[in-house]
Design a protein around this motif. Structure first.
Motif, mmCIF file in Angstrom:
data_model
loop_
_atom_site.group_PDB
_atom_site.id
_atom_site.type_symbol
_atom_site.label_atom_id
_atom_site.label_comp_id
_atom_site.label_asym_id
_atom_site.label_seq_id
_atom_site.Cartn_x
_atom_site.Cartn_y
_atom_site.Cartn_z
ATOM 1 N N UNK A 1 0.837 -1.196 0.000
ATOM 2 C CA UNK A 1 0.000 0.000 0.000
ATOM 3 C C UNK A 1 0.876 1.253 0.000
ATOM 4 N N UNK A 2 1.948 1.235 0.785
ATOM 5 C CA UNK A 2 2.855 2.391 0.810
ATOM 6 C C UNK A 2 3.514 2.597 -0.556
ATOM 7 N N UNK A 3 4.044 1.534 -1.126
ATOM 8 C CA UNK A 3 4.694 1.630 -2.435
ATOM 9 C C UNK A 3 3.664 1.975 -3.509
ATOM 10 N N UNK A 4 2.462 1.448 -3.366
ATOM 11 C CA UNK A 4 1.394 1.706 -4.329
ATOM 12 C C UNK A 4 0.889 3.134 -4.316
ATOM 13 N N UNK A 5 1.212 3.901 -3.261
ATOM 14 C CA UNK A 5 0.808 5.306 -3.226
ATOM 15 C C UNK A 5 1.316 6.052 -4.467
ATOM 16 N N UNK A 6 2.539 5.746 -4.900
ATOM 17 C CA UNK A 6 3.130 6.489 -6.019
ATOM 18 C C UNK A 6 2.371 6.261 -7.324
ATOM 19 N N UNK A 7 2.216 5.023 -7.797
ATOM 20 C CA UNK A 7 1.450 4.867 -9.045
ATOM 21 C C UNK A 7 -0.010 5.289 -8.882
ATOM 22 N N UNK A 8 -0.573 5.119 -7.698
ATOM 23 C CA UNK A 8 -1.978 5.489 -7.483
ATOM 24 C C UNK A 8 -2.182 6.992 -7.623
ATOM 25 N N UNK A 9 -1.304 7.795 -7.025
ATOM 26 C CA UNK A 9 -1.464 9.251 -7.093
ATOM 27 C C UNK A 9 -1.197 9.758 -8.509
ATOM 28 N N UNK A 10 -0.274 9.121 -9.205
ATOM 29 C CA UNK A 10 0.016 9.530 -10.586
ATOM 30 C C UNK A 10 -1.170 9.206 -11.492
ATOM 31 N N UNK A 11 -1.747 8.019 -11.345
ATOM 32 C CA UNK A 11 -2.925 7.651 -12.142
ATOM 33 C C UNK A 11 -4.072 8.619 -11.860
ATOM 34 N N UNK A 12 -4.296 8.930 -10.589
ATOM 35 C CA UNK A 12 -5.358 9.874 -10.230
ATOM 36 C C UNK A 12 -5.136 11.220 -10.910
ATOM 37 N N UNK A 13 -3.912 11.732 -10.833
ATOM 38 C CA UNK A 13 -3.602 13.043 -11.426
ATOM 39 C C UNK A 13 -3.745 13.025 -12.943
ATOM 40 N N UNK A 14 -3.338 11.934 -13.569
ATOM 41 C CA UNK A 14 -3.422 11.859 -15.032
ATOM 42 C C UNK A 14 -4.857 11.703 -15.535
ATOM 43 N N UNK A 15 -5.695 11.033 -14.765
ATOM 44 C CA UNK A 15 -7.071 10.780 -15.203
ATOM 45 C C UNK A 15 -8.042 11.912 -14.877
ATOM 46 N N UNK A 16 -7.692 12.795 -13.967
ATOM 47 C CA UNK A 16 -8.662 13.798 -13.495
ATOM 48 C C UNK A 16 -9.081 14.798 -14.551
ATOM 49 N N UNK A 17 -8.212 15.091 -15.502
ATOM 50 C CA UNK A 17 -8.543 16.080 -16.517
ATOM 51 C C UNK A 17 -8.552 17.490 -15.957
#
Length: 193
Positions: free
Chosen positions: A100-116
Motif C-alpha cells: 500500500x505504501x509503495x502503491x501510493x506512487x502509481x496510485x497518485x500519478x494515475x489519479x492526477x493523469x485521469x482527473x482532466x
C-alpha cells in the motif's frame, strides 16, 4: 530593469509553488498517519486518512508534483523518520503494508493523469468535474492502490491473494466515502483558485 525584477519575482513564486506544494502534501500525509488509525479485523493494515490526502494531491497537483509529494513521504519513512501509520518507518516498507505504501506512487500519478481539467464555468460543468474527479480517485486508489497493496501483502504474509483481497474489502466503503469528499473538496477548491 523593473521587468527583470518582476520576472525574477515570478520565477521565485513559481519555484516556491513547485517545491512547496509537494512538501506540503508530504507533510499532510504524515499528519494524516499520525492523526490516528482504525484497525480492521483480519488485516494488519490500518485505516488512516493518508489515502484521503493522497486523493487530494492527485486531484489538485500536477502528476509530477503529486508524485514528488509521495516520493518525499516514502523517502522520509525509508530514512527512518516515523511518518507511517503507528509511528512506523523503514520496517513498514518491508511488512504487510508495504504494497500500500509503495502503491501510493502509481496510485497518485494515475489519479492526477485521469482527473482532466477542471471546468467550473457552470453548475453542470462543475458537477461533471466532480464526477470525473471521483472516477479518477477510484481508479487510482481503489484499483491501482489495492492491486499493489493486496499483491505485495499476499507475498509478504504468504497468504493467498483472494484471502487478502476479501480481508481488504473492509476498506472499500471508507475509501469510496473519502473519494466522494476529496472530489467535492477539490472541485470546490478549484473554484477558489
Amino acid at each position: 530593469m523593473s521587468e527583470r525584477i518582476v520576472s525574477t519575482a515570478q520565477r521565485g513564486r513559481m519555484l516556491a509553488s513547485t517545491i512547496g506544494k509537494p512538501v506540503l502534501f508530504a507533510v499532510l500525509m504524515w499528519l494524516a498517519s499520525a492523526a490516528g488509525e482504525i484497525s480492521i479485523p483480519g488485516t494488519p493494515v490500518p485505516i488512516t486518512l493518508q489515502t484521503f490526502v493522497m486523493m487530494l494531491a492527485g486531484l489538485m497537483l500536477s502528476w509530477r508534483q503529486a508524485g514528488s509529494a509521495v516520493v518525499l513521504y516514502l523517502a522520509a519513512g525509508a530514512a527512518g523518520l516515523p511518518v507511517f501509520a503507528g509511528g512506523a518507518s523503514t520496517a513498514a516498507l518491508f511488512g504487510p503494508s508495504a504494497g500500500f505504501l509503495i502503491g501510493f506512487l502509481p496510485a497518485v500519478i494515475v489519479t492526477a493523469l485521469l482527473r482532466g481539467k477542471a471546468r467550473l464555468d457552470s453548475a453542470p460543468h462543475a458537477a461533471l468535474t466532480a464526477v470525473r474527479y471521483f472516477g479518477a480517485s477510484l481508479a487510482g486508489n481503489l484499483v491501482v492502490l489495492y492491486l499493489f497493496g493486496i499483491t505485495i501483502q499476499s507475498m509478504v504474509m504468504h497468504v493467498p491473494f483472494t484471502t487478502v483481497a476479501i480481508a481488504s474489502m473492509g476498506f472499500v466503503i471508507g475509501d469510496v466515502i473519502k473519494a466522494v469528499v476529496a472530489s467535492l473538496a477539490a472541485t470546490g477548491l478549484a473554484k477558489l483558485f
